[in-house]
Design a protein around this motif. Structure first.
Motif, PDB file in Angstrom:
ATOM      1  N   GLY A  15      62.172 -17.701  68.020  1.00 39.30           N
ATOM      2  CA  GLY A  15      61.174 -16.633  67.975  1.00 39.30           C
ATOM      3  C   GLY A  15      61.637 -15.453  68.805  1.00 39.30           C
ATOM      4  O   GLY A  15      62.040 -15.616  69.965  1.00 39.30           O
ATOM      5  N   LEU A  16      61.619 -14.285  68.195  1.00 40.92           N
ATOM      6  CA  LEU A  16      62.079 -13.069  68.871  1.00 40.92           C
ATOM      7  C   LEU A  16      61.057 -11.984  68.576  1.00 40.92           C
ATOM      8  O   LEU A  16      60.795 -11.681  67.410  1.00 40.92           O
ATOM      9  N   THR A  17      60.440 -11.431  69.623  1.00 39.49           N
ATOM     10  CA  THR A  17      59.470 -10.356  69.393  1.00 39.49           C
ATOM     11  C   THR A  17      60.088  -9.014  69.751  1.00 39.49           C
ATOM     12  O   THR A  17      60.582  -8.824  70.863  1.00 39.49           O
ATOM     13  N   LEU A  18      60.071  -8.100  68.786  1.00 42.17           N
ATOM     14  CA  LEU A  18      60.539  -6.742  69.023  1.00 42.17           C
ATOM     15  C   LEU A  18      59.324  -5.872  69.302  1.00 42.17           C
ATOM     16  O   LEU A  18      58.338  -5.921  68.554  1.00 42.17           O
TER      17      LEU A  18
ATOM     18  N   TYR B 180      61.880  -9.669  73.257  1.00 38.51           N
ATOM     19  CA  TYR B 180      61.564 -10.861  74.059  1.00 38.51           C
ATOM     20  C   TYR B 180      62.004 -12.099  73.305  1.00 38.51           C
ATOM     21  O   TYR B 180      61.599 -12.297  72.144  1.00 38.51           O
ATOM     22  N   ASP B 181      62.782 -12.958  73.967  1.00 39.40           N
ATOM     23  CA  ASP B 181      63.256 -14.166  73.294  1.00 39.40           C
ATOM     24  C   ASP B 181      62.293 -15.343  73.513  1.00 39.40           C
ATOM     25  O   ASP B 181      61.510 -15.346  74.461  1.00 39.40           O
ATOM     26  N   ASN B 182      62.365 -16.301  72.624  1.00 40.55           N
ATOM     27  CA  ASN B 182      61.621 -17.579  72.705  1.00 40.55           C
ATOM     28  C   ASN B 182      60.115 -17.415  72.556  1.00 40.55           C
ATOM     29  O   ASN B 182      59.345 -18.176  73.152  1.00 40.55           O
ATOM     30  N   THR B 183      59.681 -16.464  71.772  1.00 39.37           N
ATOM     31  CA  THR B 183      58.242 -16.232  71.670  1.00 39.37           C
ATOM     32  C   THR B 183      57.537 -17.199  70.696  1.00 39.37           C
ATOM     33  O   THR B 183      56.323 -17.131  70.554  1.00 39.37           O
ATOM     34  N   LEU B 184      58.300 -18.090  70.069  1.00 41.26           N
ATOM     35  CA  LEU B 184      57.635 -19.180  69.334  1.00 41.26           C
ATOM     36  C   LEU B 184      57.737 -20.493  70.125  1.00 41.26           C
ATOM     37  O   LEU B 184      57.166 -21.502  69.734  1.00 41.26           O
ATOM     38  N   TRP B 185      58.476 -20.438  71.207  1.00 39.50           N
ATOM     39  CA  TRP B 185      58.576 -21.548  72.168  1.00 39.50           C
ATOM     40  C   TRP B 185      58.661 -22.907  71.480  1.00 39.50           C
ATOM     41  O   TRP B 185      57.762 -23.731  71.576  1.00 39.50           O
ATOM     42  N   LEU B 186      59.759 -23.073  70.756  1.00 40.81           N
ATOM     43  CA  LEU B 186      60.037 -24.298  69.989  1.00 40.81           C
ATOM     44  C   LEU B 186      58.911 -24.655  69.002  1.00 40.81           C
ATOM     45  O   LEU B 186      58.702 -25.819  68.682  1.00 40.81           O
ATOM     46  N   GLY B 187      58.206 -23.648  68.565  1.00 43.99           N
ATOM     47  CA  GLY B 187      57.132 -23.871  67.593  1.00 43.99           C
ATOM     48  C   GLY B 187      55.825 -24.311  68.220  1.00 43.99           C
ATOM     49  O   GLY B 187      54.788 -24.362  67.562  1.00 43.99           O
TER      50      GLY B 187
ATOM     51  N   PRO C  42      59.054 -32.242  74.927  1.00 44.27           N
ATOM     52  CA  PRO C  42      58.757 -32.682  76.296  1.00 44.27           C
ATOM     53  C   PRO C  42      57.555 -31.959  76.896  1.00 44.27           C
ATOM     54  O   PRO C  42      57.210 -30.853  76.467  1.00 44.27           O
ATOM     55  N   GLU C  43      56.975 -32.610  77.887  1.00 41.52           N
ATOM     56  CA  GLU C  43      55.794 -32.067  78.573  1.00 41.52           C
ATOM     57  C   GLU C  43      56.049 -30.658  79.116  1.00 41.52           C
ATOM     58  O   GLU C  43      55.177 -29.790  79.101  1.00 41.52           O
ATOM     59  N   SER C  44      57.300 -30.410  79.565  1.00 39.12           N
ATOM     60  CA  SER C  44      57.626 -29.090  80.142  1.00 39.12           C
ATOM     61  C   SER C  44      57.450 -27.985  79.090  1.00 39.12           C
ATOM     62  O   SER C  44      57.033 -26.878  79.415  1.00 39.12           O
ATOM     63  N   VAL C  45      57.741 -28.297  77.851  1.00 35.46           N
ATOM     64  CA  VAL C  45      57.555 -27.307  76.780  1.00 35.46           C
ATOM     65  C   VAL C  45      56.068 -27.033  76.623  1.00 35.46           C
ATOM     66  O   VAL C  45      55.620 -25.896  76.537  1.00 35.46           O
ATOM     67  N   TRP C  46      55.286 -28.114  76.623  1.00 39.13           N
ATOM     68  CA  TRP C  46      53.846 -27.973  76.442  1.00 39.13           C
ATOM     69  C   TRP C  46      53.228 -27.133  77.559  1.00 39.13           C
ATOM     70  O   TRP C  46      52.382 -26.272  77.328  1.00 39.13           O
ATOM     71  N   ARG C  47      53.702 -27.338  78.780  1.00 40.09           N
ATOM     72  CA  ARG C  47      53.160 -26.610  79.940  1.00 40.09           C
ATOM     73  C   ARG C  47      53.393 -25.105  79.826  1.00 40.09           C
ATOM     74  O   ARG C  47      52.511 -24.310  80.048  1.00 40.09           O
ATOM     75  N   ASN C  48      54.602 -24.712  79.452  1.00 38.27           N
ATOM     76  CA  ASN C  48      54.934 -23.281  79.382  1.00 38.27           C
ATOM     77  C   ASN C  48      54.345 -22.589  78.162  1.00 38.27           C
ATOM     78  O   ASN C  48      54.292 -21.366  78.106  1.00 38.27           O
ATOM     79  N   ARG C  49      53.916 -23.405  77.202  1.00 37.04           N
ATOM     80  CA  ARG C  49      53.412 -22.867  75.945  1.00 37.04           C
ATOM     81  C   ARG C  49      52.241 -21.899  76.168  1.00 37.04           C
ATOM     82  O   ARG C  49      52.153 -20.867  75.521  1.00 37.04           O
ATOM     83  N   ASP C  50      51.372 -22.213  77.126  1.00 32.73           N
ATOM     84  CA  ASP C  50      50.203 -21.357  77.358  1.00 32.73           C
ATOM     85  C   ASP C  50      50.604 -19.948  77.790  1.00 32.73           C
ATOM     86  O   ASP C  50      49.973 -18.977  77.399  1.00 32.73           O
ATOM     87  N   TYR C  51      51.667 -19.847  78.595  1.00 34.86           N
ATOM     88  CA  TYR C  51      52.133 -18.506  79.010  1.00 34.86           C
ATOM     89  C   TYR C  51      52.579 -17.707  77.795  1.00 34.86           C
ATOM     90  O   TYR C  51      52.322 -16.512  77.687  1.00 34.86           O
TER      91      TYR C  51
ATOM     92  N   ASN D  31      51.941 -13.496  73.768  1.00 33.63           N
ATOM     93  CA  ASN D  31      51.935 -13.068  72.358  1.00 33.63           C
ATOM     94  C   ASN D  31      50.619 -12.375  72.028  1.00 33.63           C
ATOM     95  O   ASN D  31      50.601 -11.357  71.326  1.00 33.63           O
ATOM     96  N   SER D  32      49.539 -12.923  72.555  1.00 29.34           N
ATOM     97  CA  SER D  32      48.245 -12.338  72.224  1.00 29.34           C
ATOM     98  C   SER D  32      48.056 -10.990  72.935  1.00 29.34           C
ATOM     99  O   SER D  32      47.511 -10.042  72.364  1.00 29.34           O
TER     100      SER D  32
END
Ligand SMILES: C[S@@+](CC[C@H](N)C(=O)[O-])C[C@H]1O[C@@H](n2cnc3c(N)ncnc32)[C@H](O)[C@@H]1O
Length: 241
Positions: A233-236, A177-184, A200-209, A214-215
């Motif tokens: 961030g890349l989760t194997l 899965y790509d982008n699992t640190l979502w720009l930190g 940007p706010e859009s990053v903050w919004r998607n962060r919760d997903y 991840n959890s």
């Protein structure tokens, strides 16, 4: 060259370290057609070109595919095909990639470079919503048959994708899965984030997903997983049963 001019998506390492990795390791061995595809993507899509996986991440994935002897793979989210071309170059001549994206124009932007690299025959590109294709594959004869699946699409859908791709990947196979640190952003609390980051706010919004996903992975007994601080961030995940 300053990292800011490298159009690279990573908040994980300090700029000089990232610059060192790219200049001294990744760029010298980048395949000519990958370089051309990357450059045409920047030219055509400008800022949006950061959707391509970074060079160092593509090289990591390529090596992983070779170590695994992967032959049958899937990519959900192709865009102009940087990771797709990297995968096609890594697979043996009779390897197969099911590549799915809604956006055929982006795929066709990268296609001439895939053709020039001589690997188009390994790719079955399907222009569709990935969920439709996944359901068809699950209802067909494709369950537990993929060695490797790369998921790089909408972050809010990762949980739903996981349910489907777990049916399609082999036991012992890998889902990445790509982008699992979502720009930190996943590592910040909201007040720290506001102080330290100009995301940007859009990053903050998607962060919760991404945090929820991840959890979910961390407590899922059906997989072994590893979150790598490469790129964004890349989760194997390795399917255990
Ligand atoms: C980050 S880009 C993929 C980048 C690509 N892996 C690379 O490294 O060049 C995400 C892509 O996912 C596609 N996408 C998003 N949701 C999708 C869905 N439900 N089905 C198919 N494609 C989807 C978008 O059209 C976009 O091209």
């Amino acid at each position: 060259m300053a990292v800011s001019s490298l159009n690279h998506k990573s908040l994980i390492v300090h700029d000089p370290i990232l610059e060192y990795i790219l200049e001294e390791n990744a760029y010298p061995k980048e395949h000519e057609q990958l370089k051309e595809l990357r450059e045409i993507t920047v030219k055509k899509y400008e800022k949006k070109s950061v959707m391509n996986v970074p060079v160092d991440e593509a090289q990591f994935l390529s090596m992983l595919l070779k170590i695994m002897n992967a032959k049958k793979t899937m990519e959900i989210g192709v865009f102009t095909g940087y990771s797709l071309l990297g995968t096609a170059l890594a697979l043996p001549d009779d390897g197969q990639i099911t590549a799915i994206d809604l956006d055929i124009e982006a795929y066709e932007t990268g296609l001439p470079f895939i053709q020039k690299a001589g690997v188009e025959h390994k790719i079955n590109f399907i222009q569709s919503d990935a969920f439709l294709v996944l359901n068809d594959l699950i209802n067909g004869e494709e369950k537990s048959s993929f060695d490797f699946i790369f998921v790089d699409a909408q972050k809010e859908d990762y949980m739903k994708f996981h349910e489907k791709v777990m049916e399609l990947v082999k036991i012992g196979g890998i889902i990445a899965y790509d982008n699992t640190l979502w720009l930190g952003s996943v590592a910040y609390k909201q007040d720290e984030y506001e102080k330290h980051s100009k995301m940007p706010e859009s990053v903050w919004r998607n962060r919760d997903y991404v945090i929820q996903f991840n959890s979910f992975l961390a407590s899922n007994p059906q997989i072994e997983s590893s979150l790598l601080s490469i790129g964004d961030g890349l989760t194997l995940c390795r399917r255990l049963y």
